[in-house]
Design a protein around this motif. Structure first.
Motif, short mmCIF file in Angstrom:
data_model
loop_
_atom_site.label_atom_id
_atom_site.label_comp_id
_atom_site.label_asym_id
_atom_site.label_seq_id
_atom_site.Cartn_x
_atom_site.Cartn_y
_atom_site.Cartn_z
N GLU A 171 44.14 52.55 37.38
CA GLU A 171 45.04 51.47 36.96
C GLU A 171 44.36 50.11 37.09
N ALA A 172 43.60 49.95 38.20
CA ALA A 172 42.91 48.68 38.40
C ALA A 172 41.89 48.43 37.29
N ALA A 173 41.25 49.50 36.80
CA ALA A 173 40.25 49.36 35.76
C ALA A 173 40.87 49.07 34.41
N SER A 174 42.17 49.34 34.25
CA SER A 174 42.81 49.18 32.94
C SER A 174 43.83 48.04 32.91
N THR A 175 43.98 47.32 34.01
CA THR A 175 45.02 46.29 34.11
C THR A 175 44.42 44.91 34.27
N ASP A 176 45.00 43.95 33.58
CA ASP A 176 44.61 42.55 33.76
C ASP A 176 45.10 42.08 35.12
N THR A 177 44.20 41.60 35.93
CA THR A 177 44.54 41.30 37.33
C THR A 177 45.54 40.14 37.45
N LEU A 178 45.54 39.22 36.51
CA LEU A 178 46.43 38.06 36.62
C LEU A 178 47.85 38.41 36.19
N THR A 179 48.00 39.07 35.04
CA THR A 179 49.33 39.27 34.47
C THR A 179 49.92 40.65 34.75
N ASN A 239 44.50 45.34 30.15
CA ASN A 239 43.41 44.45 29.77
C ASN A 239 42.85 44.86 28.42
N ARG A 240 41.85 44.13 27.94
CA ARG A 240 41.31 44.37 26.59
C ARG A 240 40.78 45.79 26.45
N ARG A 241 40.06 46.26 27.46
CA ARG A 241 39.43 47.59 27.38
C ARG A 241 40.48 48.68 27.22
N TYR A 242 41.51 48.64 28.06
CA TYR A 242 42.53 49.67 27.97
C TYR A 242 43.34 49.54 26.69
N PHE A 243 43.64 48.29 26.31
CA PHE A 243 44.42 48.09 25.08
C PHE A 243 43.70 48.69 23.88
N MET A 244 42.41 48.45 23.77
CA MET A 244 41.66 48.96 22.62
C MET A 244 41.66 50.48 22.60
N GLY A 262 48.82 43.67 25.53
CA GLY A 262 47.68 43.45 26.42
C GLY A 262 47.23 42.00 26.36
N ARG A 263 46.47 41.62 27.35
CA ARG A 263 45.85 40.29 27.37
C ARG A 263 44.38 40.49 27.04
N ILE A 264 43.92 39.86 25.95
CA ILE A 264 42.54 40.11 25.52
C ILE A 264 41.65 38.88 25.67
N GLY A 265 42.22 37.77 26.09
CA GLY A 265 41.43 36.56 26.30
C GLY A 265 42.15 35.63 27.24
N GLY A 266 41.67 34.41 27.36
CA GLY A 266 42.27 33.47 28.29
C GLY A 266 43.75 33.28 28.09
#
Length: 374
Positions: free
Chosen positions: A218-226, A230-235, A296-300
């Motif tokens: 989960e940590a590898a696939s989740t954006d830590t802030l929101t 994250n981009r990797r998992y979303f794609m 997902g969050r893919i950028g700033g």
């Protein structure tokens, strides 16, 4: 070949000590250390109780009967508490001590202490109640752990065995220890306990390992802030979903979302406030999507949504709903949204993102706070 009772008891004690020490060792290396430590300590307490029972005739009865079975009751309470700790629940000290205290209180009554049958019935009842309480804890673990069902089933069988033992004793009512020692129950109980001790130790360590792997995944696939993908998992996930849509000729769309004037928020209030806004935006997006939609969050300050089983009109309505939600004064930002549909861009996620991104920049160029469809 007949099995000697003391030999089987010795094997059970040895297995309990060995598995208990291994569990204590595993507890030092695991994030679930309280649960593993309690289970390992419970094994050691059970080994102590079994050793005192095996020493009957060589030590006072108050120890081999009263103290020994109190320790066994305590060990079952410790197993139950281990299950509670694995679920991140607190220790109920009174309930944990209730079984041993009930046993010790019953031993003060001569009509109970002087006869083997009521002692077997009460000890079986205490073991069964604690075991089924442990089943409840493992069964209600909400995480996707493969081992939890096996652990719950094994515990249920163990609790059922002791429940049947207690009920059978009510029917046949043995009158002497000698009758109990030659009955199949005593050997069966020791063998069942050996299997249970080993299997549950393996399963609990396996559950702890599964949980650790899930957390890391989960940590590898989740954006830590929101907290959203994250981009990797979303794609990866969007590619999988769109492939399924392509095979079934199901409509799909991608929304590219960019915050308008977000730099001004950081400049006026600082990056901490900007992070708070990003978290709020992510939460608002999740709340206003359908349950099966992916975001997902893919950028700033860029977010993206993959909408499957979604027509062009439905995609536009969802984008409007997101814009309305984010116009609240709390956010201090608006959004520009670009929409790309599988009907026009195909089912390749890279193509959909490219076209949605172009549409989003056209929305910004034409005044922001608007939706543009590719």
């Amino acid at each position: 070949m007949t099995l000697d009772v003391l030999t089987v008891f010795f094997a059970m004690i040895l297995v309990a000590i060995t598995s208990g020490l291994l569990m204590l060792f595993a507890g030092q290396r695991s994030p679930d250390s309280p649960s593993l430590t309690w289970w390992g300590a419970g094994n050691l307490v059970a080994a102590s109780g079994a050793a005192l029972i095996a020493a009957r005739g060589n030590i006072p009865d108050i120890i081999s009967i009263g103290m020994a079975n109190a320790l066994l009751a305590l060990s079952n309470g410790m197993f139950w508490n281990s299950g509670r700790l694995f679920r991140r629940r607190q220790t109920l000290w009174l309930a944990l001590a209730l079984g041993p205290l009930l046993w010790l209180a019953a031993c003060l009554v001569p009509a109970f202490y002087d006869y083997i049958a009521p002692r077997i019935i009460l000890s079986s009842f205490i073991t069964s109640v604690y075991t089924f309480a442990t089943v409840y804890e493992f069964w209600h673990i909400r995480e996707p752990l493969v081992s939890k069902k096996a652990a719950a089933v094994l515990l249920a069988l163990h609790g059922t065995f002791y429940a049947i033992r207690g009920l059978t004793t009510m029917v046949y009512w043995p009158t002497s220890v000698e009758v109990v020692l030659i009955s199949p129950w005593i050997i069966s109980m020791a063998i069942v306990s050996v299997v249970h001790l080993v299997a549950m130790s393996v399963l609990l360590i396996g559950m702890s390992k599964e949980r650790t792997e899930n957390v890391e995944r989960e940590a590898a696939s989740t954006d830590t802030l929101t907290g959203i993908p994250n981009r990797r998992y979303f794609m990866q996930e969007a590619t999988r979903r769109l492939l399924h849509c392509a095979k079934s000729d199901t409509p799909a769309a991608v929304l590219m979302i960019d915050l308008d004037n977000f730099k001004g928020v950081n400049d006026r209030h600082g990056h901490a406030t900007g992070d708070t806004v990003l978290r709020g935006v992510a939460e608002a997006i999740v709340d206003n999507l359908r349950p099966d939609d992916l975001c997902g969050r893919i950028g700033g300050d860029e977010f993206v949504c993959c909408l499957t089983r979604c027509s062009n009109a439905e995609a536009y309505m969802i984008a409007e709903r997101l814009m309305d939600a984010l116009r609240e004064p709390y956010f201090e930002v608006t959004i520009s949204v670009g929409i790309a549909t599988a009907k026009n861009s195909g089912y390749e996620i890279d193509m959909l993102l490219r076209d949605a991104d172009r549409s989003m920049y056209r929305a910004k160029h034409h005044g922001k706070d608007r939706i543009v469809v590719h």
